[in-house]
Design a protein around this motif. Structure first.
Motif, PDB file in Angstrom:
ATOM      1  N   ASN A 296       0.826  -1.203   0.000  1.00  0.00           N
ATOM      2  CA  ASN A 296       0.000   0.000   0.000  1.00  0.00           C
ATOM      3  C   ASN A 296       0.864   1.260   0.000  1.00  0.00           C
ATOM      4  O   ASN A 296       1.539   1.541   0.984  1.00  0.00           O
ATOM      5  CB  ASN A 296      -0.916  -0.030   1.233  1.00  0.00           C
ATOM      6  CG  ASN A 296      -1.799   1.179   1.337  1.00  0.00           C
ATOM      7  OD1 ASN A 296      -1.846   2.026   0.461  1.00  0.00           O
ATOM      8  ND2 ASN A 296      -2.519   1.277   2.445  1.00  0.00           N
ATOM      9  N   PRO A 297       0.835   2.060  -1.082  1.00  0.00           N
ATOM     10  CA  PRO A 297       1.611   3.298  -1.100  1.00  0.00           C
ATOM     11  C   PRO A 297       0.927   4.449  -0.370  1.00  0.00           C
ATOM     12  O   PRO A 297       1.540   5.478  -0.113  1.00  0.00           O
ATOM     13  CB  PRO A 297       1.719   3.613  -2.595  1.00  0.00           C
ATOM     14  CG  PRO A 297       0.496   3.010  -3.192  1.00  0.00           C
ATOM     15  CD  PRO A 297       0.187   1.787  -2.370  1.00  0.00           C
ATOM     16  N   GLY A 298      -0.356   4.286  -0.013  1.00  0.00           N
ATOM     17  CA  GLY A 298      -1.115   5.378   0.583  1.00  0.00           C
ATOM     18  C   GLY A 298      -1.316   5.237   2.075  1.00  0.00           C
ATOM     19  O   GLY A 298      -0.588   4.526   2.770  1.00  0.00           O
ATOM     20  N   ALA A 299      -2.347   5.916   2.543  1.00  0.00           N
ATOM     21  CA  ALA A 299      -2.712   5.876   3.962  1.00  0.00           C
ATOM     22  C   ALA A 299      -3.843   4.866   4.138  1.00  0.00           C
ATOM     23  O   ALA A 299      -4.012   3.975   3.318  1.00  0.00           O
ATOM     24  CB  ALA A 299      -3.140   7.274   4.404  1.00  0.00           C
TER      25      ALA A 299
ATOM     26  N   ASN B 215       4.626   1.378  10.396  1.00  0.00           N
ATOM     27  CA  ASN B 215       4.322   1.750   9.013  1.00  0.00           C
ATOM     28  C   ASN B 215       5.380   2.679   8.433  1.00  0.00           C
ATOM     29  O   ASN B 215       5.689   2.622   7.246  1.00  0.00           O
ATOM     30  CB  ASN B 215       2.925   2.369   8.919  1.00  0.00           C
ATOM     31  CG  ASN B 215       1.833   1.318   9.041  1.00  0.00           C
ATOM     32  OD1 ASN B 215       2.043   0.135   8.818  1.00  0.00           O
ATOM     33  ND2 ASN B 215       0.640   1.762   9.412  1.00  0.00           N
ATOM     34  N   LEU B 216       5.973   3.541   9.276  1.00  0.00           N
ATOM     35  CA  LEU B 216       7.054   4.412   8.813  1.00  0.00           C
ATOM     36  C   LEU B 216       8.258   3.584   8.373  1.00  0.00           C
ATOM     37  O   LEU B 216       8.913   3.913   7.376  1.00  0.00           O
ATOM     38  CB  LEU B 216       7.447   5.398   9.912  1.00  0.00           C
ATOM     39  CG  LEU B 216       8.645   6.301   9.602  1.00  0.00           C
ATOM     40  CD1 LEU B 216       8.362   7.179   8.388  1.00  0.00           C
ATOM     41  CD2 LEU B 216       8.985   7.156  10.818  1.00  0.00           C
ATOM     42  N   THR B 217       8.555   2.514   9.086  1.00  0.00           N
ATOM     43  CA  THR B 217       9.681   1.656   8.709  1.00  0.00           C
ATOM     44  C   THR B 217       9.499   1.128   7.294  1.00  0.00           C
ATOM     45  O   THR B 217      10.449   1.110   6.497  1.00  0.00           O
ATOM     46  CB  THR B 217       9.818   0.486   9.710  1.00  0.00           C
ATOM     47  OG1 THR B 217      10.054   1.030  11.009  1.00  0.00           O
ATOM     48  CG2 THR B 217      10.960  -0.436   9.330  1.00  0.00           C
TER      49      THR B 217
ATOM     50  N   ARG C  49       9.235   6.652   0.080  1.00  0.00           N
ATOM     51  CA  ARG C  49       8.234   6.266  -0.924  1.00  0.00           C
ATOM     52  C   ARG C  49       7.855   4.792  -0.814  1.00  0.00           C
ATOM     53  O   ARG C  49       7.090   4.279  -1.617  1.00  0.00           O
ATOM     54  CB  ARG C  49       8.763   6.547  -2.326  1.00  0.00           C
ATOM     55  CG  ARG C  49       8.995   8.020  -2.588  1.00  0.00           C
ATOM     56  CD  ARG C  49       9.595   8.290  -3.950  1.00  0.00           C
ATOM     57  NE  ARG C  49      10.955   7.746  -4.028  1.00  0.00           N
ATOM     58  CZ  ARG C  49      11.345   6.860  -4.939  1.00  0.00           C
ATOM     59  NH1 ARG C  49      10.521   6.396  -5.839  1.00  0.00           N
ATOM     60  NH2 ARG C  49      12.584   6.410  -4.944  1.00  0.00           N
ATOM     61  N   GLY C  50       8.398   4.108   0.194  1.00  0.00           N
ATOM     62  CA  GLY C  50       8.152   2.682   0.337  1.00  0.00           C
ATOM     63  C   GLY C  50       6.686   2.357   0.586  1.00  0.00           C
ATOM     64  O   GLY C  50       5.951   3.150   1.164  1.00  0.00           O
ATOM     65  N   HIS C  51       6.287   1.200   0.125  1.00  0.00           N
ATOM     66  CA  HIS C  51       4.899   0.756   0.275  1.00  0.00           C
ATOM     67  C   HIS C  51       4.742  -0.032   1.569  1.00  0.00           C
ATOM     68  O   HIS C  51       5.565  -0.890   1.892  1.00  0.00           O
ATOM     69  CB  HIS C  51       4.492  -0.096  -0.914  1.00  0.00           C
ATOM     70  CG  HIS C  51       4.477   0.658  -2.200  1.00  0.00           C
ATOM     71  ND1 HIS C  51       4.180   0.081  -3.393  1.00  0.00           N
ATOM     72  CD2 HIS C  51       4.735   1.972  -2.486  1.00  0.00           C
ATOM     73  CE1 HIS C  51       4.235   0.981  -4.367  1.00  0.00           C
ATOM     74  NE2 HIS C  51       4.581   2.137  -3.832  1.00  0.00           N
ATOM     75  N   VAL C  52       3.659   0.245   2.295  1.00  0.00           N
ATOM     76  CA  VAL C  52       3.360  -0.428   3.560  1.00  0.00           C
ATOM     77  C   VAL C  52       2.811  -1.823   3.267  1.00  0.00           C
ATOM     78  O   VAL C  52       1.980  -2.000   2.378  1.00  0.00           O
ATOM     79  CB  VAL C  52       2.355   0.389   4.385  1.00  0.00           C
ATOM     80  CG1 VAL C  52       1.918  -0.372   5.628  1.00  0.00           C
ATOM     81  CG2 VAL C  52       2.954   1.734   4.767  1.00  0.00           C
TER      82      VAL C  52
END
Length: 194
Positions: free
Chosen positions: A77-80, A129-131, A142-145
Motif C-alpha cells: 500500500n503506497p497510501g494511507a 508503518n514508517l519503517t 516512498r516505500g509501500h506499507v
C-alpha cells in the motif's frame, strides 16, 4: 506581609492544588519503561509479521483462516488508510516522522498507566508503518506499507494499524475519564463551576 512578590507568608494560596497525585520520579521511570516496553514489543510484532507475510504470501492466493470471515492477502500500500493519498507517500512519511518525534517528546510527561500503554501502542503503529515507508521499495520515503489481514467489507490492514486503532480507543477512554497526560484529572464541568 509577603516573603516574595505575590507569595503570602500564611501559606494560603488562591490557586487550587492539582487534582490527583503527582507522580514521583521512580513512578515516572516505571511509566516510561512501560511505554518503551509496549512500543518496542508491538513494533517488533509488526515488523516480524510483515517479514513473514512477505515471505509466505508473495505470489500465493488468499489464505483462508476462518472462511471468508478472516483471510490473509498480501498488499503493498503506497497510501494511507483505505489506500487513500497514494500520490502523497512522501508527505505521509514526513508526517509520520514528525508524529514519532512528538510522541517521544510527550512520553516524558506520561503520568498514568493508561497513557503509557496508549502512547506506546501509537508509537509502535506509526513507527511500524514508517519503517516500511523508509526501507521498502520503491525507495526511502516512498516505500509501500505491507498489509495482509483481510476482513469482509474492510480494507486490508496490518499489526501497526491495529496498534493505532487500539491506541486511539484507549486515548478516548483517557479523555472521557478526564485523565490528563501527566496523570492528573481534569475537573468535571460541575466541579469547575463550584
Amino acid at each position: 506581609m509577603q516573603a516574595a512578590r505575590g507569595t503570602p507568608l500564611t501559606g494560603d494560596q488562591t490557586d487550587p492544588a492539582p487534582s490527583g497525585p503527582v507522580p514521583s520520579r521512580s513512578s515516572n521511570r516505571r511509566l516510561l519503561a512501560l511505554f518503551a516496553a509496549v512500543a518496542l514489543t508491538a513494533y517488533a510484532v509488526d515488523v516480524v509479521s510483515k517479514i513473514v507475510a512477505v515471505d509466505r504470501l508473495t505470489g500465493r492466493p488468499d489464505v483462508q483462516i476462518v472462511g471468508d470471515l478472516f483471510q490473509l492477502h498480501l498488499v503493498r500500500n503506497p497510501g494511507a488508510a483505505f489506500s487513500t493519498g497514494t500520490a502523497y507517500t512522501e508527505v505521509l512519511s514526513v508526517v509520520a516522522i514528525i508524529a514519532v518525534l512528538v510522541l517521544l517528546y510527550l512520553s516524558r510527561r506520561i503520568g498514568s498507566v493508561g497513557w503509557a500503554v496508549s502512547l506506546g501502542l501509537l508509537l509502535a503503529g506509526v513507527a511500524g508503518n514508517l519503517t516500511d515507508r523508509l526501507l521498502r521499495t520503491p525507495g526511502p520515503l516512498r516505500g509501500h506499507v505491507i498489509d495482509f489481514f483481510v476482513l469482509p467489507h474492510w480494507p486490508v490492514f496490518n499489526v501497526a494499524d491495529i496498534c493505532i486503532d487500539v491506541a486511539a480507543a484507549l486515548i478516548l477512554v483517557q479523555v472521557y475519564r478526564g485523565r490528563r497526560l501527566d496523570g492528573s484529572r481534569a475537573p468535571r464541568d460541575h466541579e469547575a463551576a463550584e
